[in-house]
Design a protein around this motif. Structure first.
Motif, PDB file in Angstrom:
ATOM      1  N   GLU A   1       0.826  -1.202   0.000  1.00 37.91           N
ATOM      2  CA  GLU A   1       0.000   0.000   0.000  1.00 37.91           C
ATOM      3  C   GLU A   1       0.867   1.261   0.000  1.00 37.91           C
ATOM      4  OE1 GLU A   1      -3.532   1.882   2.747  1.00 37.91           O
ATOM      5  OE2 GLU A   1      -3.148  -0.266   2.814  1.00 37.91           O
ATOM      6  N   GLU A   2       1.890   1.281   0.832  1.00 39.28           N
ATOM      7  CA  GLU A   2       2.808   2.424   0.880  1.00 39.28           C
ATOM      8  C   GLU A   2       3.590   2.563  -0.423  1.00 39.28           C
ATOM      9  OE1 GLU A   2       3.306   4.875   3.212  1.00 39.28           O
ATOM     10  OE2 GLU A   2       1.479   4.030   4.083  1.00 39.28           O
ATOM     11  N   MET A   3       3.985   1.434  -1.015  1.00 37.40           N
ATOM     12  CA  MET A   3       4.713   1.468  -2.284  1.00 37.40           C
ATOM     13  C   MET A   3       3.858   2.078  -3.387  1.00 37.40           C
ATOM     14  SD  MET A   3       7.826   0.002  -2.999  1.00 37.40           S
ATOM     15  CE  MET A   3       7.522  -0.784  -4.544  1.00 37.40           C
ATOM     16  N   GLY A   4       2.586   1.718  -3.432  1.00 38.71           N
ATOM     17  CA  GLY A   4       1.681   2.277  -4.435  1.00 38.71           C
ATOM     18  C   GLY A   4       1.556   3.780  -4.308  1.00 38.71           C
TER      19      GLY A   4
ATOM     20  N   LYS B   1       3.220   9.172  -6.202  1.00 39.33           N
ATOM     21  CA  LYS B   1       3.726  10.508  -5.870  1.00 39.33           C
ATOM     22  C   LYS B   1       4.924  10.860  -6.744  1.00 39.33           C
ATOM     23  CE  LYS B   1       6.481  11.520  -2.475  1.00 39.33           C
ATOM     24  NZ  LYS B   1       7.154  11.684  -1.210  1.00 39.33           N
ATOM     25  N   ARG B   2       5.863   9.939  -6.885  1.00 44.17           N
ATOM     26  CA  ARG B   2       7.063  10.194  -7.692  1.00 44.17           C
ATOM     27  C   ARG B   2       6.730  10.337  -9.170  1.00 44.17           C
ATOM     28  NH1 ARG B   2      11.460   6.080  -4.873  1.00 44.17           N
ATOM     29  NH2 ARG B   2      11.260   6.971  -2.793  1.00 44.17           N
ATOM     30  N   SER B   3       5.768   9.573  -9.633  1.00 45.36           N
ATOM     31  CA  SER B   3       5.354   9.658 -11.025  1.00 45.36           C
ATOM     32  C   SER B   3       4.667  10.995 -11.313  1.00 45.36           C
ATOM     33  CB  SER B   3       4.412   8.499 -11.337  1.00 45.36           C
ATOM     34  OG  SER B   3       3.828   8.650 -12.582  1.00 45.36           O
TER      35      SER B   3
ATOM     36  N   ASP C   1      -4.250  -0.652  -6.547  1.00 50.85           N
ATOM     37  CA  ASP C   1      -5.353   0.143  -5.997  1.00 50.85           C
ATOM     38  C   ASP C   1      -4.835   1.356  -5.234  1.00 50.85           C
ATOM     39  OD1 ASP C   1      -7.168  -1.605  -7.079  1.00 50.85           O
ATOM     40  OD2 ASP C   1      -7.463  -2.743  -5.221  1.00 50.85           O
ATOM     41  N   SER C   2      -3.737   1.173  -4.528  1.00 55.60           N
ATOM     42  CA  SER C   2      -3.137   2.270  -3.779  1.00 55.60           C
ATOM     43  C   SER C   2      -2.597   3.352  -4.720  1.00 55.60           C
ATOM     44  CB  SER C   2      -2.029   1.726  -2.889  1.00 55.60           C
ATOM     45  OG  SER C   2      -1.383   2.760  -2.222  1.00 55.60           O
ATOM     46  N   ALA C   3      -1.977   2.931  -5.821  1.00 51.30           N
ATOM     47  CA  ALA C   3      -1.462   3.891  -6.802  1.00 51.30           C
ATOM     48  C   ALA C   3      -2.610   4.645  -7.470  1.00 51.30           C
ATOM     49  CB  ALA C   3      -0.621   3.172  -7.856  1.00 51.30           C
ATOM     50  N   ARG C   4      -3.709   3.950  -7.746  1.00 46.17           N
ATOM     51  CA  ARG C   4      -4.892   4.605  -8.324  1.00 46.17           C
ATOM     52  C   ARG C   4      -5.465   5.649  -7.371  1.00 46.17           C
ATOM     53  NH1 ARG C   4      -6.934  -0.470  -9.936  1.00 46.17           N
ATOM     54  NH2 ARG C   4      -6.519  -0.775 -12.125  1.00 46.17           N
ATOM     55  N   SER C   5      -5.569   5.281  -6.106  1.00 47.11           N
ATOM     56  CA  SER C   5      -6.151   6.209  -5.139  1.00 47.11           C
ATOM     57  C   SER C   5      -5.247   7.421  -4.889  1.00 47.11           C
ATOM     58  CB  SER C   5      -6.453   5.494  -3.827  1.00 47.11           C
ATOM     59  OG  SER C   5      -5.255   5.117  -3.186  1.00 47.11           O
TER      60      SER C   5
END
Length: 114
Positions: A69-72, A77-79, A105-109
């Motif tokens: 979740e933290e990785m996503g 954020k970096r992207s 899902d985490s990256a999407r959110s």
């Protein structure tokens, strides 16, 4: 040929030929997760995140789901800092469930669109 390798090659071929978006590629080993946003046209990595980084090693996580979740959130954020909002999700040889799904899902959110 192994089914995992065939799956990876099939997915990567479709993403590179059909989509003109940048590619969010995921790799997981038994111990770590790696995520990269790649520009396939120029062959360069725009943003990356890994559980080997000091920021993730300093935090104490109780399970791999929290790490994913933290990785996503971190790769999103970096992207976004690099100006990349639209990506194509490359899950590689992994099925879309568990840690891979949580990371996506985490990256999407956090703001990435795919």
């Amino acid at each position: 040929m192994d089914t995992n390798i065939r799956r990876k090659n099939r997915i990567r071929f479709k993403l590179k030929t059909i989509s003109s978006r940048k590619r969010l590629s995921i790799f997981k080993s038994n111990n770590h997760l790696y995520a990269q946003v790649i520009n396939d046209k120029e062959g360069i990595t725009l943003a990356s995140a890994s559980t080997l980084e000091k920021a993730f090693k300093d935090k104490k996580f109780d399970n791999k789901k929290k790490i994913a979740e933290e990785m996503g959130k971190e790769i999103a954020k970096r992207s976004l800092e690099k100006g990349v909002k639209l990506v194509a999700f490359d899950k590689g040889r992994y099925k879309y469930h568990g840690i891979i799904k949580i990371l996506a899902d985490s990256a999407r959110s956090a703001g990435l669109e795919f």
